[in-house]
Scaffold this motif. Sequence first.
Motif, short mmCIF file in Angstrom:
data_model
loop_
_atom_site.label_atom_id
_atom_site.label_comp_id
_atom_site.label_asym_id
_atom_site.label_seq_id
_atom_site.Cartn_x
_atom_site.Cartn_y
_atom_site.Cartn_z
N ILE A 1 9.88 4.09 -17.69
CA ILE A 1 8.94 3.50 -16.73
C ILE A 1 9.59 3.26 -15.37
O ILE A 1 8.94 3.39 -14.33
CB ILE A 1 8.31 2.19 -17.30
N ASP A 2 10.89 2.97 -15.36
CA ASP A 2 11.53 2.69 -14.06
C ASP A 2 11.82 3.97 -13.28
O ASP A 2 12.35 3.91 -12.17
CB ASP A 2 12.78 1.81 -14.22
N GLN A 3 11.46 5.12 -13.84
CA GLN A 3 11.56 6.36 -13.08
C GLN A 3 10.19 6.85 -12.59
O GLN A 3 10.08 7.94 -12.04
CB GLN A 3 12.23 7.45 -13.92
N ILE A 4 9.18 6.02 -12.80
CA ILE A 4 7.82 6.44 -12.42
C ILE A 4 7.38 5.70 -11.15
O ILE A 4 7.45 4.47 -11.08
CB ILE A 4 6.82 6.16 -13.56
N ALA A 5 6.94 6.47 -10.16
CA ALA A 5 6.31 5.92 -8.97
C ALA A 5 4.85 6.39 -8.95
O ALA A 5 4.52 7.40 -9.60
CB ALA A 5 7.02 6.40 -7.71
N VAL A 6 4.00 5.69 -8.24
CA VAL A 6 2.61 6.13 -8.13
C VAL A 6 2.25 6.40 -6.68
O VAL A 6 2.75 5.76 -5.76
CB VAL A 6 1.63 5.09 -8.73
N HIS A 7 1.40 7.38 -6.51
CA HIS A 7 1.01 7.86 -5.18
C HIS A 7 -0.51 8.04 -5.20
O HIS A 7 -1.01 9.09 -5.59
CB HIS A 7 1.73 9.18 -4.91
N PHE A 8 -1.22 6.98 -4.80
CA PHE A 8 -2.67 7.02 -4.88
C PHE A 8 -3.29 7.30 -3.51
O PHE A 8 -2.84 6.77 -2.50
CB PHE A 8 -3.23 5.69 -5.42
N HIS A 9 -4.31 8.11 -3.53
CA HIS A 9 -5.09 8.34 -2.31
C HIS A 9 -6.37 7.51 -2.40
O HIS A 9 -6.91 7.29 -3.47
CB HIS A 9 -5.40 9.83 -2.15
#
Lengths: 311, 311
Positions: free
Chosen positions: A212-220
């Motif tokens: 989980i600490d390697q996951i980023a989120v990129h929301f539009h």
Amino acid sequence: MPDLPMTLPSEGLPAHVTIYEVGARDGLQNEKAVVPVEVKAEFLNRLADAGLTTLEATSFVHPKWVPQLADAADLLAMLERRPGVDYPVLVPNERGLDRAVEAGVDHIAVFASATETFAEKNLNRALDSQFAMFEPTVKRALAEGLRVRAYVSMAFGDPWEGAVDPAQVAAVGRRLVEMGCRQLSLGDTIGTGTPGHAEAVIDACVAGGVPIDQIAVHFHDTYGQALANTLAALRRGVTTVDASTGGLGGCPYAKSATGNLATEDLVWMLDGLGVSHGARLADLVETSVWMADKLGRPSPSRVVKALAGAD
Amino acid sequence: MPDLPMTLPSEGLPAHVTIYEVGARDGLQNEKAVVPVEVKAEFLNRLADAGLTTLEATSFVHPKWVPQLADAADLLAMLERRPGVDYPVLVPNERGLDRAVEAGVDHIAVFASATETFAEKNLNRALDSQFAMFEPTVKRALAEGLRVRAYVSMAFGDPWEGAVDPAQVAAVGRRLVEMGCRQLSLGDTIGTGTPGHAEAVIDACVAGGVPIDQIAVHFHDTYGQALANTLAALRRGVTTVDASTGGLGGCPYAKSATGNLATEDLVWMLDGLGVSHGARLADLVETSVWMADKLGRPSPSRVVKALAGAD
């Protein structure tokens, strides 16, 4: 409004979030006009002064494809790199890596697709063969001691294929992490995702072996869902959120002017929730007003609109 | 995009949400132009056809204060009241109640303030004496068999007082419920609230004796927080959400063009979460495009912008 937002924490959220600022790269590459390199450098300096600690600065993609960022080497030479601030750059291939290393970059990002059609259209590769394209770049970057992030685009919906199976996103993400990418940025490139969908994609990646600490989120924010999706992702333990100051940029394939989650809208929520991030809202808003003047159009950020018109 | 949003439920949400549509009243009363009564009637008929079941139709406030809704009686006479659809109206006082009852209304809403300053400015009363103003209206409405909802405005932030203590909101809410109001609509009138704040205000009301099923939320999107706040409220068990088709309206005291949560943006999220609500998104978007043409300006709803430009 000096005492607003009122800070009232909510259960199950991280204490700190890293804002991965994409305005200078993802934002400006989607502008029709080419912004002068001096303006880009000042933009990045202002963002650092505003307290942001991760600033994606530019891209070493071939100038034929993205003329807006053809000045990447000049920009990096001109930039005042502040201590404690990380300046990753997008790198599409080994030639781009050469240019990035020459410019003194120590953190790169590669750009992958979660869907077959977007891989074909954007990378000119089949989904499965995109990895062979990234691998030499990633391996060499790692060998030279660089950190590597990977964007996973169209991780929620795809304008040609529609809804994307979270298991497919997880399979793509796992291969990128196995290749050595330290962070995945799960991109809702057309902005159609909703909070349960955000949870499902994150859960599928974690179940597939991505920490989980390697996951980023990129929301539009094309459908107005970016902040609600971010809230859901934070509750799942995500601690890196991509955002763009002033809401600059977006996806050229999404049929709307509204694109990236605005950093100011994110900061307003985090400030209200008491989640630390290091940035100062007033300085970000001032920077967005300044940049809007340079671009000749108002910021789509709701916070910027609300505060820039305030007394 | 026929298969988007992808439906992926999230834990802890209600199975069904009632959308309390405020576009025809809260939306149109904030338009500079007076919309012709025939257009208002068609708007409400279209909203009913789109599957919405609660449509606040108009207001019986004195025409001197809100000339935009001076045609309230004409509108109700002209309206095709559909079976299964509820048409509440705003009523400020006994004179307004007389007019509403005469028009055959069976559900009214009164408008209270959570803060001293807004009570003085909007109601010309001290906070504590506002109840004496509502009480005869509420009592008579109940005696005549009408249902009564109460708006609690400035329940999060106030443009003069800043952050509002949730305990103060709960105290106002409790008095309204004790008076016989069946539903409270907690209004973030200037849009500064964030998700933890939404939870705190709801929790304070529940702790103060207001049953959760009598609480509705009314978020403004001025700072982009409305949908994230709605998500937080739904997790607390709230099942009635106020929204305005096309994002019409807002608060004249908020310093921004962006106001009410757009019904379409809410519906996109609920559809993605698999929470039922009865409305059909495509019909709502079509109605907003039609209304934007009547008003001569585009809808601020992100979903409308995204879909109205689509193939």
